[in-house]
Design a protein around this motif. Structure first.
Motif, mmCIF file in Angstrom:
data_model
loop_
_atom_site.group_PDB
_atom_site.id
_atom_site.type_symbol
_atom_site.label_atom_id
_atom_site.label_comp_id
_atom_site.label_asym_id
_atom_site.label_seq_id
_atom_site.Cartn_x
_atom_site.Cartn_y
_atom_site.Cartn_z
ATOM 1 N N ASN A 344 0.825 -1.213 0.000
ATOM 2 C CA ASN A 344 0.000 0.000 0.000
ATOM 3 C C ASN A 344 0.859 1.263 0.000
ATOM 4 N N SER A 345 1.986 1.220 0.701
ATOM 5 C CA SER A 345 2.874 2.379 0.745
ATOM 6 C C SER A 345 3.471 2.661 -0.640
ATOM 7 N N LYS A 346 3.899 1.590 -1.329
ATOM 8 C CA LYS A 346 4.452 1.765 -2.674
ATOM 9 C C LYS A 346 3.383 2.250 -3.653
ATOM 10 N N TRP A 347 2.151 1.822 -3.431
ATOM 11 C CA TRP A 347 1.052 2.277 -4.277
ATOM 12 C C TRP A 347 0.850 3.786 -4.132
ATOM 13 N N ARG A 348 0.823 4.253 -2.879
ATOM 14 C CA ARG A 348 0.662 5.694 -2.641
ATOM 15 C C ARG A 348 1.846 6.480 -3.197
ATOM 16 N N GLU A 349 3.048 5.921 -3.064
ATOM 17 C CA GLU A 349 4.238 6.581 -3.618
ATOM 18 C C GLU A 349 4.130 6.706 -5.136
ATOM 19 N N ALA A 350 3.668 5.649 -5.792
ATOM 20 C CA ALA A 350 3.532 5.671 -7.246
ATOM 21 C C ALA A 350 2.493 6.690 -7.688
ATOM 22 N N GLU A 351 1.418 6.838 -6.942
ATOM 23 C CA GLU A 351 0.400 7.831 -7.294
ATOM 24 C C GLU A 351 0.958 9.249 -7.182
ATOM 25 N N ALA A 352 1.766 9.495 -6.143
ATOM 26 C CA ALA A 352 2.385 10.816 -5.996
ATOM 27 C C ALA A 352 3.363 11.084 -7.137
ATOM 28 N N ASN A 353 4.127 10.058 -7.537
ATOM 29 C CA ASN A 353 5.061 10.221 -8.647
ATOM 30 C C ASN A 353 4.328 10.433 -9.967
ATOM 31 N N ARG A 354 3.155 9.824 -10.103
ATOM 32 C CA ARG A 354 2.363 10.042 -11.313
ATOM 33 C C ARG A 354 1.938 11.501 -11.420
ATOM 34 N N GLU A 355 1.515 12.090 -10.311
ATOM 35 C CA GLU A 355 1.126 13.497 -10.329
ATOM 36 C C GLU A 355 2.329 14.392 -10.629
ATOM 37 N N ARG A 356 3.483 14.043 -10.046
ATOM 38 C CA ARG A 356 4.704 14.811 -10.330
ATOM 39 C C ARG A 356 5.040 14.757 -11.817
ATOM 40 N N ALA A 357 5.003 13.564 -12.411
ATOM 41 C CA ALA A 357 5.330 13.422 -13.842
ATOM 42 C C ALA A 357 4.332 14.165 -14.711
#
Length: 465
Positions: A344-357
């Motif tokens: 779940n932590s990696k999922w939230r991290e990936a969502e934040a990186n998606r917004e950054r990209a």
């Protein structure tokens, strides 16, 4: 015009030498040798395209980019390997020293047994369903495309850096030559002021003005020579050798407006073909797939597993040896249930990186549009500036001639002539700089739309002789 006056002076000196030595065969041979060597040096002058190819072979920044491209291409086979069979081999050889003591009635006698056992096994695992591995493979395709776009950026950057360094050396050389020519003209004006003062047709102020302008120009000449050495060193950093004589702009230099003559069309073209935008788009798509991949961290994996093993022992606790082989084929299911909250932590991290990209992609898109407009305006305004300075140069020559004539009849002062000379050389220097700025703007406009290549440089190179 940049070095013609030097060449003309040298040619005149050689011609006078030839006339004086018609009756001296040895000196005449030496004269022809010097002339041939001088022409050889002119022929060997490096042009822009030759300098670019030297930079291609020697620039460490471009070499690093090429190595990065080669490394990035390996992402695809690495991603594909996650979907292909995994075969492993294991082997063992063991010496056993076993002591057995049976209690009560026993069918076998107690005692010590020493024997060797050895064997080997082969295991094949073929992934059948691994959602994360499939997404990692599709990401590797995007990573390769991103690597290619980054290398395209490096190629265009090398063209721009080479052209800029080449033009910087030329304008530095022009500045030195102009400073020397201005110094020569001021020396003549100083000598004239001294002569006029001696015969009483001028005041000592004229001499002081000429001397002050002479000293100032000498300081400018020293600064120009220092700047030339700096620019040559920068070019040397690119091509790894001290640059030789460079070719100057010639008669083939033409002012060409951007085609099509519509800035919006260039901006739209840049939005479709810019390599910077391609890199950012690939990064955004990778970030999107990372969200899906990490969301699937709780998904099961299904593999086909096949095993073959062979084990041999020349003894055992029963005192007899054995040979055993085993074959198995099956389907294996693995279902992750809990991993300490990491999924779940990696999922939230990936969502934040998606917004950054996503935001970085939008920023790159806006920057590309701005850079394209700036490059287009740089070409358009560069044409107008060059034409204006060409006319200004003609006017400055007329002002200088009129000032000299006016000084002769007493309606202009020595200071007027000095100011006219300074204006003439400053205008000529500004014209040279405007010409180089126009050429570099042309290259930057093509880089903005992703079409800058060696062919573009070859076209610009035709303007040099």
């Amino acid at each position: 015009m940049r070095s013609h006056y030097r060449m003309g002076n040298q040619a005149g000196a050689l011609a006078r030498c030839n006339v004086r030595n018609l009756q001296k065969p040895m000196k005449l041979k030496r004269f022809f040798l010097v002339a041939v060597l001088s022409m050889s040096n002119l022929v060997q002058a490096a042009d822009l395209l030759e300098t670019y190819r030297a930079a291609q072979a020697n620039d460490p920044v471009f070499a690093a980019a090429r190595a990065s491209q080669q490394a990035g291409q390996e992402k695809l086979p690495q991603g594909r390997s996650l979907l292909l069979p995994n075969i492993s081999l294991s082997a063992n050889s063991t010496f056993n020293d076993q002591t057995t003591q049976y209690r009560g009635a026993a069918l076998f006698p107690s005692g010590n047994h020493r024997y060797n056992s050895h064997g080997y096994g082969v295991t094949l695992v073929q992934p059948l369903f691994r959602q994360q591995s499939w997404l990692a493979y599709t990401e590797s395709e995007l990573q390769v495309a991103q690597t290619e776009a980054q290398f395209k950026i490096a190629e265009q950057d090398l063209v721009l850096r080479t052209a800029q360094a080449y033009f910087d050396v030329l304008i530095a050389q022009d500045s030195v030559q102009l400073a020397e020519a201005q110094q020569t003209a001021i020396v003549e004006q100083l000598e004239q002021a001294k002569r006029n003062f001696k015969v009483g047709t001028a005041t000592i102020t004229d001499t002081y003005e000429s001397q002050a302008r002479h000293d100032l120009t000498r300081a400018q000449e020293i600064a120009a020579q220092n700047e030339l050495e700096i620019k040559r060193s920068i070019l040397q950093q690119l091509i790894n050798v001290m640059p030789k004589e460079l070719k100057h702009l010639g008669k083939e230099f033409n002012l060409e407006a951007p085609q099509p003559a519509d800035m919006d069309i260039w901006v739209d073209d840049a939005q479709l073909n810019s390599p910077q935008l391609a890199v950012a788009q690939a990064e955004a798509e990778i970030a999107e797939k990372e969200v899906i991949r990490n969301r699937g961290g709780h998904y099961p994996t299904v593999d086909m597993v096949a095993n073959y093993s062979q084990n041999n022992a020349n003894g055992s606790s029963f005192g007899v040896g054995s040979d055993t082989s085993n074959k198995s084929v099956g389907v294996q299911l693995n279902m992750p249930l809990f991993q300490g909250g990491a999924v779940n932590s990696k999922w939230r991290e990936a969502e934040a990186n998606r917004e950054r990209a996503k935001q970085e992609l939008e920023n790159v898109r806006r920057n590309i549009a701005t850079q394209t407009r700036q490059a287009y305006l740089g070409v358009a305004s560069g044409i107008a500036q060059v034409k204006a300075l060409q006319q200004a140069l003609i006017s400055s020559k007329s002002v200088l001639e009129a000032s000299k004539l006016g000084q002769g009849i007493g309606v202009r002062t020595n200071l007027d002539v000095l100011n006219a000379q300074q204006q003439l050389y400053a205008t000529r220097r500004d014209l040279y700089q405007a010409e180089y700025n126009y050429l570099i703007s042309q290259l930057r406009l093509k880089a903005a739309v992703g079409s800058l290549d060696e062919a573009s440089l070859t076209k610009v190179n035709q303007a040099f002789y």
